[in-house]
Design an enzyme around this catalytic site. Structure first.
Site, short mmCIF file in Angstrom:
data_model
loop_
_atom_site.label_atom_id
_atom_site.label_comp_id
_atom_site.label_asym_id
_atom_site.label_seq_id
_atom_site.Cartn_x
_atom_site.Cartn_y
_atom_site.Cartn_z
CD GLU A 189 -3.16 -0.89 2.10
OE1 GLU A 189 -2.97 -0.17 3.09
OE2 GLU A 189 -4.22 -1.47 1.88
CD GLU B 248 -4.22 -5.72 2.76
OE1 GLU B 248 -4.94 -4.98 3.46
OE2 GLU B 248 -3.00 -5.56 2.66
C1 GAL Z 1 -4.37 -2.41 4.98
C2 GAL Z 1 -2.97 -2.93 5.19
C3 GAL Z 1 -2.95 -4.15 6.08
C4 GAL Z 1 -3.85 -3.96 7.26
C5 GAL Z 1 -5.25 -3.64 6.79
C6 GAL Z 1 -6.25 -3.47 7.90
O1 GAL Z 1 -4.34 -1.04 4.76
O2 GAL Z 1 -2.34 -3.23 3.98
O3 GAL Z 1 -1.64 -4.39 6.49
O4 GAL Z 1 -3.37 -2.91 8.05
O5 GAL Z 1 -5.23 -2.46 6.05
O6 GAL Z 1 -7.52 -3.15 7.41
#
Ligand code: GAL
Ligand code: ZN
Length: 637
Positions: free
Chosen positions: A145, A301
């Site tokens: 990110e 994610e």
């Molecule tokens: C994303 C990040 C992850 C985790 C996640 C939580 O922004 O890549 O490592 O922090 O959010 O929602």
């Protein structure tokens, strides 16, 4: 065989090794076939400068390989270890106000820091050498990110890098003075060394300095990404590379990034408590497919249930994880992954859901995780093929940056305007591609251009060519107001688009909300074909029609009788201009008209709240209120 990828971020370093064996058993049960490892492992992999501890990661990767789980291996550069900034505090980022950000959370590095760059490069090389031929390796995950927390750094090191970027772009300080309009407010520079990043200042900063710093900051992060990519390519030319995007993320111009990944991937955390979430996530999924050039992408994610970073974190409703995952599949995702595998017991994300919850496997979340894994395994035949859109919305980061600057006619939010125009298509289950300004649009039957505030000659030429070839174009207010230097072209707004649209804008009249508690935002009635009974919101203006029809008018206030919606017919093509943001009913009616003219029909059975999508001969009917999905033909397994 290609399968839909299923899995998530796996952080075994947070757990004793006994747990790893159980992880592998549970991964098999859930049908997990891809995990992202090492995203935040730098301090574990290099606990002291130049001393690597790879043995634990060897065991993790070997174990995963034996369990048949492939690995999306991170380059581990996302969060530098404390020893690095202890030795080199100058690599810590600085905000516009001059605050240095310290270790103790994550991403504490200045993107321009040679210290960070050198140490990151050495780590990436070491990881690539050690694991480049590991049989579990499927994909490289560069950093994580980019820009999520620190997108702009205002430190002295960044100031130097910004100056070099400006020299490359402008050549001479005279040219910079011209582009930045420094005759205004006594800002004329005598040399590049006098220029700073737009740090905190007494009042409004120079607009072109601001946007150049936005462009520079996106480029600077991209430079970090490219430096890692170069190392990985050299070590493992055949292993594909990704870095996880964040949907509509303002600081990084993903059009420029997309060409530097082999596989586009996205992180998406819609709020289960927000009824707009299905539409918002659809919009972000459509963007990913567009960035991927119409090819499949990965949902890298999402959360199995609640996140921990909103004020109040609603869990997903029963069935919602499946519904939202299948929505992504239907819109072109070849993988459904989560943050994170096992819910942490320590650290700032312990209240963020995981695939294996605190409460264990006798849980709703785990049962849904297992069921989804089984279902996805039976949908493999969609892999590799993405659905096609007939509608496009033009998306332009320069316009985003410029529109949301200080000292503008009104504070408008670019993603909200994009969403306002995306929504009527979503409600009809119509896929929308996002198109880069200046791109060839001939593949589309309908193109919408919301508030493309900054317009290059090439961007205008592409819209004009599209209409002249018979396309249907809708341009909204606040388009083509500025050139890429953020200068206004005198003679009535819209620049060269005046020719295409047959109108010119004389003066803006945004609808100012009175600053009174409980005051309703003002609206203005609209009258005319299709828009009778709807209202204009946010914006009105004085538009002159030169060579177009006025289809609807403002019906109240000082703008009463002035055109709100115009249409110019150019052969087969039609160029519409809308001088306001019609309310939801108005946008819906207008989109209905445009779709009818373009001959685009709504999918059978689709209605607001019920998405019906097709991918590779499979039909997905998603009822977002009930959190149910009918898949036809159903998953075969
Ligand atoms: C994303 C990040 C992850 C985790 C996640 C939580 O922004 O890549 O490592 O922090 O959010 O929602
Ligand atoms: Zn810096």
């Amino acid at each position: 065989m290609s399968r839909i990828r299923y899995g998530g971020d796996y952080n075994p370093e947070q757990w004793p090794e006994e747990v790893w064996a159980e992880d592998r058993v549970l991964m098999r049960r859930a049908g997990v076939n891809l995990v992202t490892v090492g995203v935040f492992s730098w301090a574990e992999l290099e606990p002291r400068e130049g001393e690597y501890e790879f043995a634990w990661l060897d065991r993790v990767l070997d174990g995963l390989h034996e369990a048949g789980v492939r690995v999306d291996l991170a380059t581990a550069t996302a969060s530098p270890p404390p020893w690095l900034s202890a030795r080199h505090p100058e690599m810590l980022p600085v905000t516009a106000e001059g605050v240095r950000l310290h270790p103790g959370s994550r991403q504490q590095y200045c993107p321009s820091s040679p210290v960070y760059r050198e140490h990151a490069a050495r780590l990436v090389r070491a990881i690539a050498e050690r694991y480049g031929s590991h049989p579990a390796l499927e994909l490289w995950h560069v950093n994580n990110e980019y820009g999520c927390h620190v997108s702009h750094c205002y430190c002295d090191v960044s100031a130097e890098a910004f100056r070099r970027w400006l020299v490359r772009g402008y050549g001479t300080v005279e040219e910079l003075n011209r582009a930045w309009g420094t005759a205004f407010w006594s800002q004329r520079y005598g040399g590049f060394e006098e220029v700073w990043p737009p740090r905190a200042a007494p009042t409004f900063r120079n607009p072109t300095q601001l946007i150049d710093f936005d462009r520079f900051s996106s480029d600077e992060l991209l430079d970090l990404h490219r430096a890692e990519v170069a190392i990985l390519r050299e070590a493992t030319p055949d292993v594909p590379i990704t870095t996880n995007f964040m949907g509509f993320f303002k600081p990084t111009d993903y059009w420029r990034w997309a060409e530097h990944v082999d596989l586009v991937s996205n992180d998406s955390y819609p709020d289960p408590a927000d009824p707009r979430s299905p539409a918002l996530s659809a919009m972000s999924q459509d963007l990913m497919r567009s960035l991927a050039g119409g090819r499949p992408w990965l949902l890298m994610e999402q959360a199995s249930s609640a996140v921990n970073w909103r004020a109040v974190n609603a869990p997903k409703r029963p069935g919602q994880m499946r519904a939202w995952s299948l929505q992504a599949v239907a819109r072109g995702a070849d993988g459904i992954l989560f943050f994170q595998w096992r819910q942490s017991v320590a650290g700032a994300e312990k209240f963020h859901s995981g695939l294996v919850p605190h409460a264990g496997t006798d849980t709703r979340v785990w049962r849904e995780v297992e069921a989804l894994g089984a279902e996805l395994a039976g949908l493999s035949d969609v892999v590799g093929e993405a659905p096609r859109a007939r509608v496009a919305i033009v998306l332009d980061w320069d316009s985003w940056w410029a529109l949301e600057q200080e000292a503008t006619p009104a504070s408008l939010l670019y993603p909200n305007l994009l969403f306002a125009w995306y929504r009527p298509f979503f409600d009809r289950s119509l896929l929308v591609d996002f198109a880069r300004a200046g791109a060839d649009l001939s593949a589309y039957d309908l193109v919408v251009v919301p508030a493309m505030h900054v317009a290059s000659p090439a961007a205008i030429a592409a819209l004009d060519a599209y209409v002249r070839q018979g396309g249907r174009l809708l341009v909204t207010f606040q388009t083509a107001i500025l050139d890429p230097d953020l200068h206004v072209q005198p003679g009535g707004y819209l620049g060269a688009l005046r020719e295409t649209l047959g109108v010119r804008v004389e003066e803006f009249a945004p609808l100012a909300a009175p600053e009174l508690p409980g005051a309703e935002p003002p609206v203005v009635a609209l009258a005319g074909s299709g828009l009778d009974g709807s209202t204009a919101t946010q914006w009105t203006e004085y538009v002159h029609v030169a060579d177009a029809e006025a289809v609807a008018m403002f019906a109240e206030g000082d703008v009463a009788g002035w055109p709100a919606l115009t249409r110019r017919t150019l052969g087969e093509g039609k160029a519409w201009y809308v001088a306001t943001l019609p309310d939801e009913a108005g946008r819906d009616a207008l989109v209905a008209t445009l779709l009818a003219e373009a001959g685009i029909e709504v999918a059978r059975g689709a209605r607001p709240g019920r998405e019906v999508l097709e991918r590779a001969g499979r039909r997905f009917a998603i009822d977002h209120a009930a959190c149910t999905v009918e898949v036809e033909p159903a998953s075969r397994r």
